[in-house]
Scaffold this motif. Sequence first.
Motif, PDB file in Angstrom:
ATOM      1  N   ASN A   1       0.832  -1.196   0.000  1.00  0.00           N
ATOM      2  CA  ASN A   1       0.000   0.000   0.000  1.00  0.00           C
ATOM      3  C   ASN A   1       0.871   1.253   0.000  1.00  0.00           C
ATOM      4  O   ASN A   1       0.515   2.265   0.569  1.00  0.00           O
ATOM      5  N   GLY A   2       1.999   1.168  -0.691  1.00  0.00           N
ATOM      6  CA  GLY A   2       2.927   2.296  -0.781  1.00  0.00           C
ATOM      7  C   GLY A   2       2.448   3.355  -1.749  1.00  0.00           C
ATOM      8  O   GLY A   2       1.275   3.410  -2.122  1.00  0.00           O
ATOM      9  N   VAL A   3       3.377   4.175  -2.210  1.00  0.00           N
ATOM     10  CA  VAL A   3       3.030   5.302  -3.078  1.00  0.00           C
ATOM     11  C   VAL A   3       2.729   4.872  -4.504  1.00  0.00           C
ATOM     12  O   VAL A   3       2.157   5.630  -5.273  1.00  0.00           O
ATOM     13  N   GLY A   4       3.080   3.660  -4.879  1.00  0.00           N
ATOM     14  CA  GLY A   4       2.810   3.185  -6.232  1.00  0.00           C
ATOM     15  C   GLY A   4       3.876   3.632  -7.219  1.00  0.00           C
ATOM     16  O   GLY A   4       4.858   4.271  -6.862  1.00  0.00           O
ATOM     17  N   ILE A   5       3.654   3.284  -8.474  1.00  0.00           N
ATOM     18  CA  ILE A   5       4.595   3.576  -9.550  1.00  0.00           C
ATOM     19  C   ILE A   5       3.802   4.266 -10.661  1.00  0.00           C
ATOM     20  O   ILE A   5       2.661   3.897 -10.942  1.00  0.00           O
ATOM     21  N   SER A   6       4.412   5.217 -11.329  1.00  0.00           N
ATOM     22  CA  SER A   6       3.727   5.927 -12.413  1.00  0.00           C
ATOM     23  C   SER A   6       3.390   4.972 -13.552  1.00  0.00           C
ATOM     24  O   SER A   6       4.061   3.964 -13.760  1.00  0.00           O
ATOM     25  N   ASP A   7       2.340   5.302 -14.298  1.00  0.00           N
ATOM     26  CA  ASP A   7       1.921   4.479 -15.439  1.00  0.00           C
ATOM     27  C   ASP A   7       3.066   4.293 -16.434  1.00  0.00           C
ATOM     28  O   ASP A   7       3.262   3.210 -16.970  1.00  0.00           O
ATOM     29  N   GLU A   8       3.790   5.364 -16.704  1.00  0.00           N
ATOM     30  CA  GLU A   8       4.901   5.306 -17.663  1.00  0.00           C
ATOM     31  C   GLU A   8       5.971   4.314 -17.214  1.00  0.00           C
ATOM     32  O   GLU A   8       6.464   3.507 -18.004  1.00  0.00           O
TER      33      GLU A   8
ATOM     34  N   ILE B   1       3.983  -6.423 -13.375  1.00  0.00           N
ATOM     35  CA  ILE B   1       3.736  -5.382 -12.382  1.00  0.00           C
ATOM     36  C   ILE B   1       2.420  -4.663 -12.691  1.00  0.00           C
ATOM     37  O   ILE B   1       2.142  -4.346 -13.851  1.00  0.00           O
ATOM     38  N   PHE B   2       1.645  -4.397 -11.655  1.00  0.00           N
ATOM     39  CA  PHE B   2       0.434  -3.574 -11.747  1.00  0.00           C
ATOM     40  C   PHE B   2       0.554  -2.515 -10.656  1.00  0.00           C
ATOM     41  O   PHE B   2       0.933  -2.846  -9.531  1.00  0.00           O
ATOM     42  N   SER B   3       0.262  -1.281 -10.959  1.00  0.00           N
ATOM     43  CA  SER B   3       0.390  -0.253  -9.940  1.00  0.00           C
ATOM     44  C   SER B   3      -0.505   0.936 -10.255  1.00  0.00           C
ATOM     45  O   SER B   3      -0.764   1.236 -11.417  1.00  0.00           O
ATOM     46  N   THR B   4      -0.982   1.567  -9.208  1.00  0.00           N
ATOM     47  CA  THR B   4      -1.709   2.825  -9.319  1.00  0.00           C
ATOM     48  C   THR B   4      -0.979   3.823  -8.441  1.00  0.00           C
ATOM     49  O   THR B   4      -0.844   3.606  -7.230  1.00  0.00           O
TER      50      THR B   4
ATOM     51  N   VAL C   1       5.579   1.786 -15.067  1.00  0.00           N
ATOM     52  CA  VAL C   1       5.008   0.429 -15.086  1.00  0.00           C
ATOM     53  C   VAL C   1       5.052  -0.135 -16.502  1.00  0.00           C
ATOM     54  O   VAL C   1       5.437  -1.287 -16.709  1.00  0.00           O
ATOM     55  N   LYS C   2       4.672   0.669 -17.499  1.00  0.00           N
ATOM     56  CA  LYS C   2       4.726   0.219 -18.892  1.00  0.00           C
ATOM     57  C   LYS C   2       6.148  -0.147 -19.303  1.00  0.00           C
ATOM     58  O   LYS C   2       6.364  -1.157 -19.977  1.00  0.00           O
ATOM     59  N   ARG C   3       7.117   0.666 -18.916  1.00  0.00           N
ATOM     60  CA  ARG C   3       8.527   0.411 -19.256  1.00  0.00           C
ATOM     61  C   ARG C   3       9.016  -0.883 -18.598  1.00  0.00           C
ATOM     62  O   ARG C   3       9.640  -1.720 -19.246  1.00  0.00           O
ATOM     63  N   ILE C   4       8.695  -1.074 -17.328  1.00  0.00           N
ATOM     64  CA  ILE C   4       9.129  -2.284 -16.616  1.00  0.00           C
ATOM     65  C   ILE C   4       8.485  -3.516 -17.229  1.00  0.00           C
ATOM     66  O   ILE C   4       9.160  -4.511 -17.515  1.00  0.00           O
ATOM     67  N   ASN C   5       7.160  -3.474 -17.451  1.00  0.00           N
ATOM     68  CA  ASN C   5       6.458  -4.630 -18.026  1.00  0.00           C
ATOM     69  C   ASN C   5       6.941  -4.938 -19.439  1.00  0.00           C
ATOM     70  O   ASN C   5       7.027  -6.102 -19.827  1.00  0.00           O
ATOM     71  N   HIS C   6       7.268  -3.907 -20.212  1.00  0.00           N
ATOM     72  CA  HIS C   6       7.816  -4.125 -21.558  1.00  0.00           C
ATOM     73  C   HIS C   6       9.131  -4.892 -21.471  1.00  0.00           C
ATOM     74  O   HIS C   6       9.361  -5.843 -22.213  1.00  0.00           O
ATOM     75  N   ARG C   7       9.978  -4.485 -20.542  1.00  0.00           N
ATOM     76  CA  ARG C   7      11.264  -5.184 -20.368  1.00  0.00           C
ATOM     77  C   ARG C   7      11.050  -6.611 -19.878  1.00  0.00           C
ATOM     78  O   ARG C   7      11.736  -7.534 -20.312  1.00  0.00           O
ATOM     79  N   LEU C   8      10.103  -6.797 -18.959  1.00  0.00           N
ATOM     80  CA  LEU C   8       9.836  -8.140 -18.449  1.00  0.00           C
ATOM     81  C   LEU C   8       9.262  -9.042 -19.535  1.00  0.00           C
ATOM     82  O   LEU C   8       9.678 -10.191 -19.687  1.00  0.00           O
ATOM     83  N   LEU C   9       8.321  -8.535 -20.300  1.00  0.00           N
ATOM     84  CA  LEU C   9       7.678  -9.319 -21.350  1.00  0.00           C
ATOM     85  C   LEU C   9       8.656  -9.703 -22.455  1.00  0.00           C
ATOM     86  O   LEU C   9       8.646 -10.819 -22.952  1.00  0.00           O
ATOM     87  N   ASN C  10       9.520  -8.766 -22.822  1.00  0.00           N
ATOM     88  CA  ASN C  10      10.444  -8.989 -23.927  1.00  0.00           C
ATOM     89  C   ASN C  10      11.811  -9.480 -23.483  1.00  0.00           C
ATOM     90  O   ASN C  10      12.704  -9.644 -24.311  1.00  0.00           O
ATOM     91  N   ASP C  11      11.979  -9.678 -22.170  1.00  0.00           N
ATOM     92  CA  ASP C  11      13.232 -10.201 -21.616  1.00  0.00           C
ATOM     93  C   ASP C  11      14.432  -9.400 -22.115  1.00  0.00           C
ATOM     94  O   ASP C  11      15.411  -9.955 -22.610  1.00  0.00           O
TER      95      ASP C  11
END
Length: 96
Positions: A20-27, A74-77, A29-39
Amino acid sequence: MINLRILNTDDGLKIYVRDNGVGISDEQVKRINHRLLNDLDLQTAFHEEQEGIALYNINRRIKLTYGSDYGVRIFSTYGTGTNVMVHLPKKQFESN
């Protein structure tokens, strides 16, 4: 606060770790998930963004062991918290 939830789904186990922290910005999260998905390259993530490599390392190990259908996401608001999902296959045990 950290909350742990494990779901047994048709396509494997999904482990959710939520804070329940401050979360991560949408931008970000998209960058991290892109790296995770594409290894993508771990060194690039660390040096260009000053991000840690643990998440990417765990994701890569899961994909190498179980295949590209599994891994970390990752999912974050921002302002609400972050949820990390680890997707693993179900392990079938043989009874003797």
